[in-house]
Scaffold this motif. Structure first.
Motif, PDB file in Angstrom:
ATOM      1  N   HIS A  22     142.851 106.070  33.242  1.00  0.00           N
ATOM      2  CA  HIS A  22     141.771 107.045  33.088  1.00  0.00           C
ATOM      3  C   HIS A  22     140.702 106.864  34.156  1.00  0.00           C
ATOM      4  O   HIS A  22     140.447 105.737  34.568  1.00  0.00           O
ATOM      5  CB  HIS A  22     141.102 106.866  31.708  1.00  0.00           C
ATOM      6  CG  HIS A  22     142.085 106.785  30.590  1.00  0.00           C
ATOM      7  ND1 HIS A  22     142.333 105.621  29.896  1.00  0.00           N
ATOM      8  CD2 HIS A  22     142.914 107.726  30.081  1.00  0.00           C
ATOM      9  CE1 HIS A  22     143.271 105.848  28.983  1.00  0.00           C
ATOM     10  NE2 HIS A  22     143.639 107.108  29.078  1.00  0.00           N
ATOM     11  N   ASP A  25     138.290 103.647  34.253  1.00  0.00           N
ATOM     12  CA  ASP A  25     138.906 102.361  33.896  1.00  0.00           C
ATOM     13  C   ASP A  25     138.668 101.318  34.986  1.00  0.00           C
ATOM     14  O   ASP A  25     138.319 100.167  34.697  1.00  0.00           O
ATOM     15  CB  ASP A  25     140.433 102.506  33.709  1.00  0.00           C
ATOM     16  CG  ASP A  25     140.816 103.150  32.375  1.00  0.00           C
ATOM     17  OD1 ASP A  25     139.917 103.397  31.552  1.00  0.00           O
ATOM     18  OD2 ASP A  25     142.017 103.401  32.169  1.00  0.00           O
ATOM     19  N   HIS A 123     147.123 102.545  28.576  1.00  0.00           N
ATOM     20  CA  HIS A 123     146.885 101.387  29.450  1.00  0.00           C
ATOM     21  C   HIS A 123     148.162 100.593  29.662  1.00  0.00           C
ATOM     22  O   HIS A 123     148.526 100.282  30.793  1.00  0.00           O
ATOM     23  CB  HIS A 123     145.775 100.491  28.888  1.00  0.00           C
ATOM     24  CG  HIS A 123     144.429 101.149  28.892  1.00  0.00           C
ATOM     25  ND1 HIS A 123     143.334 100.635  28.234  1.00  0.00           N
ATOM     26  CD2 HIS A 123     143.995 102.291  29.462  1.00  0.00           C
ATOM     27  CE1 HIS A 123     142.297 101.441  28.410  1.00  0.00           C
ATOM     28  NE2 HIS A 123     142.664 102.444  29.155  1.00  0.00           N
TER      29      HIS A 123
HETATM   30 ZN   LIG Z   1     141.263 103.793  29.839  1.00  0.00          ZN
END
Ligand SMILES: [Zn+2]
Length: 247
Positions: A22, A25, A123
Protein backbone atom coordinates in the motif's frame (compact mmCIF):
# COMPACT_ATOMS: atom_id res chain seq x y z
CA UNK A 1 11.03 12.52 -9.87
CA UNK A 2 10.49 10.87 -13.23
CA UNK A 3 7.47 11.39 -15.42
CA UNK A 4 5.12 8.67 -14.12
CA UNK A 5 3.78 8.11 -17.65
CA UNK A 6 7.21 7.01 -18.83
CA UNK A 7 8.18 4.62 -16.10
CA UNK A 8 10.97 2.80 -17.88
CA UNK A 9 12.18 5.13 -20.62
CA UNK A 10 15.92 5.73 -20.32
CA UNK A 11 15.82 4.46 -16.76
CA UNK A 12 19.18 3.74 -15.18
CA UNK A 13 19.28 0.69 -12.93
CA UNK A 14 18.26 1.18 -9.32
CA UNK A 15 20.52 0.15 -6.46
CA UNK A 16 17.62 -0.58 -4.13
CA UNK A 17 13.90 -1.15 -4.66
CA UNK A 18 11.31 -1.36 -1.88
CA UNK A 19 8.14 -3.27 -2.82
CA UNK A 20 5.06 -2.58 -0.69
CA UNK A 21 1.37 -3.47 -0.72
CA UNK A 22 0.00 0.00 0.00
CA UNK A 23 1.04 3.60 -0.50
CA UNK A 24 2.51 4.72 2.87
CA UNK A 25 3.75 1.24 3.90
CA UNK A 26 7.33 2.16 2.96
CA UNK A 27 7.03 5.47 4.81
CA UNK A 28 6.02 3.58 7.96
CA UNK A 29 8.46 0.67 7.81
CA UNK A 30 11.67 1.33 5.85
CA UNK A 31 11.47 4.94 4.66
CA UNK A 32 14.35 6.08 6.87
CA UNK A 33 16.61 3.47 5.33
CA UNK A 34 15.56 4.52 1.81
CA UNK A 35 16.38 8.15 2.65
CA UNK A 36 19.72 7.17 4.15
CA UNK A 37 20.66 5.11 1.08
CA UNK A 38 19.74 8.00 -1.24
CA UNK A 39 21.88 10.33 0.90
CA UNK A 40 24.74 7.87 0.46
CA UNK A 41 24.42 8.25 -3.31
CA UNK A 42 22.41 5.16 -4.18
CA UNK A 43 19.54 5.22 -6.69
CA UNK A 44 16.43 4.22 -4.79
CA UNK A 45 12.89 3.33 -5.84
CA UNK A 46 9.51 2.16 -4.55
CA UNK A 47 6.98 -0.10 -6.25
CA UNK A 48 3.56 0.16 -4.59
CA UNK A 49 1.23 -2.69 -5.55
CA UNK A 50 -2.16 -1.17 -4.73
CA UNK A 51 -3.46 2.38 -4.49
CA UNK A 52 -5.24 1.75 -1.20
CA UNK A 53 -8.65 1.96 -2.88
CA UNK A 54 -10.39 0.00 -0.10
CA UNK A 55 -9.27 2.54 2.50
CA UNK A 56 -11.99 4.51 4.31
CA UNK A 57 -10.37 7.82 3.52
CA UNK A 58 -9.48 9.34 0.15
CA UNK A 59 -9.54 7.95 -3.39
CA UNK A 60 -6.88 5.91 -5.19
CA UNK A 61 -6.01 8.92 -7.39
CA UNK A 62 -5.45 11.00 -4.27
CA UNK A 63 -3.34 8.30 -2.59
CA UNK A 64 -1.10 8.06 -5.67
CA UNK A 65 -0.77 11.84 -5.80
CA UNK A 66 0.17 11.88 -2.12
CA UNK A 67 2.66 9.05 -2.67
CA UNK A 68 4.41 11.12 -5.34
CA UNK A 69 4.69 14.01 -2.86
CA UNK A 70 6.07 11.55 -0.29
CA UNK A 71 8.59 10.30 -2.89
CA UNK A 72 10.19 13.76 -2.86
CA UNK A 73 10.74 13.58 0.91
CA UNK A 74 12.12 10.04 0.54
CA UNK A 75 14.58 11.29 -2.14
CA UNK A 76 13.45 8.53 -4.50
CA UNK A 77 14.68 8.30 -8.10
CA UNK A 78 11.66 6.24 -9.12
CA UNK A 79 8.19 5.34 -7.82
CA UNK A 80 5.38 3.50 -9.53
CA UNK A 81 2.01 2.06 -8.51
CA UNK A 82 0.71 -1.12 -10.16
CA UNK A 83 -2.88 -0.32 -9.04
CA UNK A 84 -3.68 -3.91 -8.19
CA UNK A 85 -6.86 -4.44 -6.10
CA UNK A 86 -6.39 -3.34 -2.50
CA UNK A 87 -7.20 -5.87 0.29
CA UNK A 88 -7.40 -8.71 -2.23
CA UNK A 89 -3.90 -9.06 -3.62
CA UNK A 90 -3.39 -12.42 -5.24
CA UNK A 91 -0.26 -14.33 -6.13
CA UNK A 92 -1.09 -15.37 -9.71
CA UNK A 93 0.99 -16.02 -12.78
CA UNK A 94 -0.08 -12.58 -14.04
CA UNK A 95 0.97 -10.68 -10.93
CA UNK A 96 4.28 -12.58 -10.68
CA UNK A 97 5.09 -12.04 -14.35
CA UNK A 98 4.14 -8.35 -14.25
CA UNK A 99 6.38 -7.74 -11.26
CA UNK A 100 9.20 -9.80 -12.78
CA UNK A 101 8.98 -7.58 -15.87
CA UNK A 102 9.33 -4.46 -13.70
CA UNK A 103 12.35 -5.96 -11.92
CA UNK A 104 14.03 -6.78 -15.24
CA UNK A 105 13.57 -3.20 -16.38
CA UNK A 106 14.74 -1.41 -13.23
CA UNK A 107 17.41 -4.01 -12.29
CA UNK A 108 17.75 -3.41 -8.53
CA UNK A 109 20.68 -5.02 -6.71
CA UNK A 110 18.79 -5.07 -3.41
CA UNK A 111 15.05 -5.52 -2.89
CA UNK A 112 13.14 -4.78 0.32
CA UNK A 113 9.95 -6.83 0.82
CA UNK A 114 7.40 -6.79 3.67
CA UNK A 115 7.96 -9.44 6.33
CA UNK A 116 6.43 -12.75 5.24
CA UNK A 117 3.85 -13.12 8.01
CA UNK A 118 1.51 -10.51 9.46
CA UNK A 119 -2.02 -9.39 10.17
CA UNK A 120 -2.83 -7.91 6.76
CA UNK A 121 -3.03 -10.51 3.95
CA UNK A 122 -1.79 -7.96 1.38
CA UNK A 123 1.50 -7.65 3.27
CA UNK A 124 2.45 -11.32 3.32
CA UNK A 125 1.07 -11.77 -0.19
CA UNK A 126 3.30 -8.92 -1.38
CA UNK A 127 6.28 -10.66 0.23
CA UNK A 128 5.43 -13.89 -1.57
CA UNK A 129 4.80 -12.31 -4.99
CA UNK A 130 7.96 -10.22 -4.54
CA UNK A 131 10.17 -13.20 -3.76
CA UNK A 132 8.83 -15.28 -6.64
CA UNK A 133 9.06 -12.35 -9.07
CA UNK A 134 12.71 -11.81 -8.10
CA UNK A 135 13.37 -15.45 -8.93
CA UNK A 136 11.44 -15.40 -12.23
CA UNK A 137 13.18 -12.17 -13.30
CA UNK A 138 16.45 -14.08 -13.49
CA UNK A 139 15.21 -16.59 -16.05
CA UNK A 140 16.70 -15.97 -19.48
CA UNK A 141 13.66 -17.18 -21.41
CA UNK A 142 11.01 -15.33 -19.38
CA UNK A 143 10.40 -12.69 -22.05
CA UNK A 144 12.29 -11.65 -25.14
CA UNK A 145 12.33 -7.88 -24.89
CA UNK A 146 14.18 -7.70 -21.56
CA UNK A 147 17.45 -9.12 -20.24
CA UNK A 148 17.34 -11.44 -17.24
CA UNK A 149 18.08 -9.84 -13.89
CA UNK A 150 17.90 -11.46 -10.47
CA UNK A 151 18.40 -9.13 -7.49
CA UNK A 152 21.41 -10.09 -5.36
CA UNK A 153 19.90 -9.39 -1.95
CA UNK A 154 16.42 -9.55 -0.43
CA UNK A 155 15.73 -7.79 2.87
CA UNK A 156 12.48 -8.20 4.78
CA UNK A 157 11.21 -5.11 6.54
CA UNK A 158 10.11 -6.49 9.93
CA UNK A 159 8.85 -3.43 11.80
CA UNK A 160 5.36 -4.87 12.28
CA UNK A 161 6.51 -8.43 13.00
CA UNK A 162 7.25 -9.49 16.54
CA UNK A 163 10.60 -11.02 15.61
CA UNK A 164 14.21 -10.30 16.47
CA UNK A 165 15.71 -8.38 13.55
CA UNK A 166 18.82 -9.65 11.76
CA UNK A 167 20.04 -6.04 11.77
CA UNK A 168 18.82 -2.53 12.51
CA UNK A 169 19.59 0.58 10.43
CA UNK A 170 20.27 3.77 12.38
CA UNK A 171 17.78 6.32 11.00
CA UNK A 172 18.23 8.95 13.70
CA UNK A 173 19.25 11.60 11.17
CA UNK A 174 16.55 10.57 8.69
CA UNK A 175 13.67 10.31 11.16
CA UNK A 176 12.19 13.79 10.67
CA UNK A 177 12.33 13.49 6.89
CA UNK A 178 10.61 10.11 7.07
CA UNK A 179 7.86 11.66 9.22
CA UNK A 180 7.41 14.45 6.66
CA UNK A 181 7.07 11.78 3.95
CA UNK A 182 4.36 9.98 5.92
CA UNK A 183 2.45 13.19 6.60
CA UNK A 184 2.31 13.81 2.84
CA UNK A 185 -0.65 11.41 2.95
CA UNK A 186 -2.93 14.18 4.11
CA UNK A 187 -6.08 12.16 3.33
CA UNK A 188 -4.90 9.51 5.84
CA UNK A 189 -3.29 11.52 8.59
CA UNK A 190 -4.94 14.93 8.48
CA UNK A 191 -6.81 15.66 11.71
CA UNK A 192 -9.90 17.04 9.98
CA UNK A 193 -10.34 14.33 7.34
CA UNK A 194 -13.43 12.13 7.11
CA UNK A 195 -13.68 9.19 9.47
CA UNK A 196 -11.63 10.82 12.19
CA UNK A 197 -13.39 8.72 14.84
CA UNK A 198 -11.79 5.65 13.23
CA UNK A 199 -8.33 7.10 12.63
CA UNK A 200 -5.74 8.28 15.11
CA UNK A 201 -4.96 11.97 15.15
CA UNK A 202 -1.72 13.13 13.59
CA UNK A 203 -0.08 13.68 16.96
CA UNK A 204 -0.84 10.13 17.98
CA UNK A 205 0.56 8.74 14.72
CA UNK A 206 3.75 10.73 15.27
CA UNK A 207 4.04 9.46 18.83
CA UNK A 208 3.44 5.85 17.83
CA UNK A 209 6.00 5.95 15.01
CA UNK A 210 8.54 7.60 17.27
CA UNK A 211 8.02 4.96 19.99
CA UNK A 212 8.51 2.09 17.57
CA UNK A 213 11.59 3.71 16.01
CA UNK A 214 12.96 4.35 19.52
CA UNK A 215 12.45 0.71 20.44
CA UNK A 216 14.46 -0.53 17.47
CA UNK A 217 17.05 2.22 17.84
CA UNK A 218 17.53 1.13 21.43
CA UNK A 219 18.48 -2.37 20.25
CA UNK A 220 21.61 -0.92 18.63
CA UNK A 221 22.23 1.94 21.04
CA UNK A 222 20.99 4.83 18.86
CA UNK A 223 17.91 7.03 19.02
CA UNK A 224 15.84 5.78 16.05
CA UNK A 225 16.13 2.56 14.04
CA UNK A 226 14.43 0.42 11.42
CA UNK A 227 14.58 -3.41 11.67
CA UNK A 228 15.19 -5.93 8.90
CA UNK A 229 15.37 -9.70 8.64
CA UNK A 230 17.47 -11.62 6.13
CA UNK A 231 17.17 -15.36 5.60
CA UNK A 232 20.89 -15.83 5.00
CA UNK A 233 23.65 -15.52 7.59
CA UNK A 234 25.34 -12.13 7.80
CA UNK A 235 29.02 -12.11 6.81
CA UNK A 236 31.47 -10.21 9.05
CA UNK A 237 35.04 -9.53 7.94
CA UNK A 238 36.32 -7.63 10.97
CA UNK A 239 35.21 -8.90 14.38
CA UNK A 240 37.32 -6.29 16.17
CA UNK A 241 35.43 -3.30 14.74
CA UNK A 242 31.88 -4.53 15.18
CA UNK A 243 29.19 -2.02 16.14
CA UNK A 244 26.72 -2.28 19.09
CA UNK A 245 28.03 -2.68 22.62
CA UNK A 246 27.53 -6.08 24.28
CA UNK A 247 27.93 -5.11 27.96
ZN1 LIG B 1 -0.08 -1.81 4.26
Amino acid sequence: MRDPNEPFANLRALDILAIAAHPDDVEQTCGGTMIRMAEQGYRTGVLDLTAGDMGTRGTSELRIEESQAAAGHLLLSWRQNLKWPDARLENTITTRMTMAGVIRRIRPRTVILPYWTGRHPDHYRAAEIGYEACFLAGLRKLEEETEPHRPFKILYSSLYANVTPSFVVDITRQFERRMAALLSYKSQYGDSAEGSDLFPAQAEVEERLASVARFYGNLIGVKYGEPFVVKESMQVDDVVNMAVRSI
